[in-house]
Design a protein around this motif. Structure first.
Motif, mmCIF file in Angstrom:
data_model
loop_
_atom_site.group_PDB
_atom_site.id
_atom_site.type_symbol
_atom_site.label_atom_id
_atom_site.label_comp_id
_atom_site.label_asym_id
_atom_site.label_seq_id
_atom_site.Cartn_x
_atom_site.Cartn_y
_atom_site.Cartn_z
ATOM 1 N N UNK A 78 0.774 -1.179 -0.157
ATOM 2 C CA UNK A 78 -0.114 -0.057 0.117
ATOM 3 C C UNK A 78 0.710 1.313 0.179
ATOM 4 N N UNK A 79 1.893 1.269 0.543
ATOM 5 C CA UNK A 79 2.803 2.361 0.643
ATOM 6 C C UNK A 79 3.588 2.571 -0.502
ATOM 7 N N UNK A 80 4.061 1.326 -1.403
ATOM 8 C CA UNK A 80 4.746 1.457 -2.603
ATOM 9 C C UNK A 80 3.782 2.089 -3.664
ATOM 10 N N UNK A 81 2.202 1.504 -3.544
ATOM 11 C CA UNK A 81 1.392 2.076 -4.372
ATOM 12 C C UNK A 81 1.095 3.427 -4.381
ATOM 13 N N UNK A 82 1.209 3.952 -3.282
ATOM 14 C CA UNK A 82 0.840 5.318 -3.239
ATOM 15 C C UNK A 82 2.149 6.399 -3.408
ATOM 16 N N UNK A 83 3.402 5.737 -3.384
ATOM 17 C CA UNK A 83 4.531 6.326 -4.125
ATOM 18 C C UNK A 83 4.378 6.155 -5.599
ATOM 19 N N UNK A 84 3.748 5.359 -5.919
ATOM 20 C CA UNK A 84 3.910 5.093 -7.409
ATOM 21 C C UNK A 84 2.805 6.010 -7.902
ATOM 22 N N UNK A 85 1.812 6.326 -7.371
ATOM 23 C CA UNK A 85 0.592 7.066 -7.922
ATOM 24 C C UNK A 85 1.198 8.569 -8.180
ATOM 25 N N UNK A 86 1.842 9.002 -7.016
ATOM 26 C CA UNK A 86 2.764 10.428 -6.931
ATOM 27 C C UNK A 86 3.682 10.446 -8.147
ATOM 28 N N UNK A 87 4.273 9.309 -8.359
ATOM 29 C CA UNK A 87 5.439 9.357 -9.442
ATOM 30 C C UNK A 87 4.837 9.480 -10.681
ATOM 31 N N UNK A 88 3.566 8.523 -10.891
ATOM 32 C CA UNK A 88 2.850 8.839 -12.284
ATOM 33 C C UNK A 88 2.299 10.140 -12.582
ATOM 34 N N UNK A 89 1.569 10.758 -11.656
ATOM 35 C CA UNK A 89 1.155 12.076 -11.630
ATOM 36 C C UNK A 89 2.201 12.865 -12.284
ATOM 37 N N UNK A 90 3.425 13.086 -11.682
ATOM 38 C CA UNK A 90 4.445 13.952 -12.456
ATOM 39 C C UNK A 90 4.860 13.346 -13.697
ATOM 40 N N UNK A 91 5.160 11.980 -13.943
ATOM 41 C CA UNK A 91 5.414 11.398 -15.235
ATOM 42 C C UNK A 91 4.509 11.797 -16.340
ATOM 43 N N UNK A 92 3.173 11.961 -15.934
ATOM 44 C CA UNK A 92 2.252 12.346 -17.210
ATOM 45 C C UNK A 92 2.503 13.948 -17.397
ATOM 46 N N UNK A 93 2.886 14.786 -16.577
ATOM 47 C CA UNK A 93 3.530 16.152 -16.929
ATOM 48 C C UNK A 93 4.767 16.043 -17.951
ATOM 49 N N UNK A 94 5.579 15.384 -17.355
ATOM 50 C CA UNK A 94 6.894 15.026 -18.202
ATOM 51 C C UNK A 94 6.526 14.715 -19.530
ATOM 52 N N UNK A 95 5.586 13.766 -19.798
ATOM 53 C CA UNK A 95 5.357 13.600 -21.328
ATOM 54 C C UNK A 95 4.694 14.579 -21.915
ATOM 55 N N UNK A 96 3.890 15.304 -21.471
ATOM 56 C CA UNK A 96 3.321 16.449 -22.003
ATOM 57 C C UNK A 96 4.422 17.638 -22.471
ATOM 58 N N UNK A 97 5.494 17.882 -21.460
ATOM 59 C CA UNK A 97 6.656 18.704 -21.724
ATOM 60 C C UNK A 97 7.449 18.131 -22.982
ATOM 61 N N UNK A 98 7.340 16.807 -22.971
ATOM 62 C CA UNK A 98 8.356 16.216 -24.141
ATOM 63 C C UNK A 98 7.610 16.412 -25.326
ATOM 64 N N UNK A 99 6.334 16.282 -25.569
ATOM 65 C CA UNK A 99 5.464 16.462 -26.786
ATOM 66 C C UNK A 99 5.825 17.977 -27.141
ATOM 67 N N UNK A 100 5.786 18.811 -26.376
ATOM 68 C CA UNK A 100 6.006 20.328 -26.645
ATOM 69 C C UNK A 100 7.405 20.529 -27.204
ATOM 70 N N UNK A 101 8.196 19.899 -26.440
ATOM 71 C CA UNK A 101 9.608 19.976 -27.120
ATOM 72 C C UNK A 101 9.955 19.373 -28.238
ATOM 73 N N UNK A 102 9.348 18.266 -28.412
ATOM 74 C CA UNK A 102 9.398 17.556 -29.794
ATOM 75 C C UNK A 102 8.909 18.225 -30.998
ATOM 76 N N UNK A 103 7.748 18.851 -30.620
ATOM 77 C CA UNK A 103 6.981 19.666 -31.803
ATOM 78 C C UNK A 103 8.029 21.042 -32.183
ATOM 79 N N UNK A 104 8.781 21.400 -31.329
ATOM 80 C CA UNK A 104 9.485 22.410 -31.409
ATOM 81 C C UNK A 104 10.786 22.006 -32.398
ATOM 82 N N UNK A 105 11.421 20.684 -31.921
ATOM 83 C CA UNK A 105 12.340 20.147 -32.688
ATOM 84 C C UNK A 105 11.960 19.792 -34.221
ATOM 85 N N UNK A 106 10.656 19.571 -34.492
ATOM 86 C CA UNK A 106 10.438 19.304 -35.631
ATOM 87 C C UNK A 106 10.496 20.328 -36.719
#
Length: 296
Positions: A78-106
């Motif tokens: 349960x403790x590990x699942x809580x940590x993973x949920x927090x990490x996934x919330x930030x990773x979703x934002x990293x994915x969005x920022x990567x898409x913006x950077x990729x669109x610029x590099x195109x």
């Protein structure tokens, strides 16, 4: 005579009383169980006169060690699942920022001023750096467990390294070193750093962009670009061959670099045969060292 005849027909009194004095009679008779006679003390102990205990009044047994162990496992998961949920919330934002950077590099594949494209792309790196700092804060409460959760952001890290390395090459014409990548992304901490395999995989992803970039630059009239890219990719491929890579994902991506190099060679030689390359370009390729010759 009548008395003798009555005695012969009537059985003895002791024989009539014998069934009543058997042990089974004492066992099942409620009267004897409630008030046993003193003569019953000679019977075995299993002929108890007390009623059996009520099973519902007996306290439950203590938990077994197996149950205690799995209770601890439950809390850990349960403790590990809580940590993973927090990490996934930030990773979703990293994915969005990567898409913006990729669109610029195109935009580097189009006939646009390179300085404006690079300035716009570099503006997204700060956002990605701040998101990695948030991941570091989450893992600060889980010391020495970096590789336990590393898989949650591995793919995003490899992608951003490839784009940052391409930006660095477009600006300087040189390879982005591992220490420089850590500094740009804010991954300099010992508890939250840039994994070496993620860095190498990102460089392999970067090489996938060069064949398309070379073709578009030649179409735009930059006939010296194939020579620069070919020299850089040859050095990078030679450096990778120093590594003893296992038969895993990184090895497969490195094998793909060889095909990227061949496609760039085809563009360069096509430009050279048509006489579009400058004299300096042809002379630089003629003076290439044997280590820069790719494996056929």
């Amino acid at each position: 005579m009548r008395a003798a005849f009555r005695t012969a027909l009537s059985p003895p009194v002791s024989r009539l009383l014998q069934p009543l004095l058997s042990p089974l009679h004492f066992r099942f008779s409620p009267l004897l169980q409630s008030s046993p006679s003193p003569s019953c003390s000679s019977f075995p102990r299993h002929f108890s006169t007390f009623p059996p205990p009520d099973p519902f009044l007996v306290p439950p047994p203590s938990p077994f060690p197996m149950e205690k162990q799995f209770e601890e496992f439950k809390l850990q998961l349960e403790e590990s699942g809580g940590v993973r949920e927090k990490i996934r919330g930030v990773v979703v934002e990293v994915e969005a920022a990567n898409r913006m950077l990729s669109s610029c590099l195109l935009l580097v594949h189009q006939s646009l001023p390179l300085s404006g494209v690079l300035e716009k792309a570099n503006g997204h790196i700060g956002k990605i750096k701040s998101l990695f700092a948030q991941l570091a804060v989450i893992l600060k409460d889980c010391p020495s467990e970096f590789y336990r959760y590393h898989g949650e952001w591995r793919s995003e890290t490899q992608t951003v390294v490839s784009m940052v390395a391409l930006l660095h090459w477009l600006e300087t014409g040189a390879l982005l070193m591992h220490a420089e990548a850590e500094k740009k992304l804010g991954l300099e901490s010992s508890d939250f750093s840039l994994d070496v395999e993620d860095y190498l995989t990102g460089l392999c992803f970067m090489s996938n962009e060069f064949p398309r970039y070379v073709v578009n630059r030649v179409t735009a009239g930059d006939y010296d670009c194939p020579r620069k890219v070919l020299s850089f990719l040859t050095d990078l491929h030679t450096a990778f061959r120093m590594l003893n890579l296992r038969n895993d994902f990184l090895r497969k991506k490195f094998d793909g670099m060889k095909y990227d190099l061949r496609r760039v060679e085809e563009v360069y030689y096509d430009v050279k045969i048509r006489g579009l390359a400058s004299d300096d370009s042809a002379q630089g390729q003629a003076n290439a060292t044997p280590d820069q010759v790719t494996e056929s």
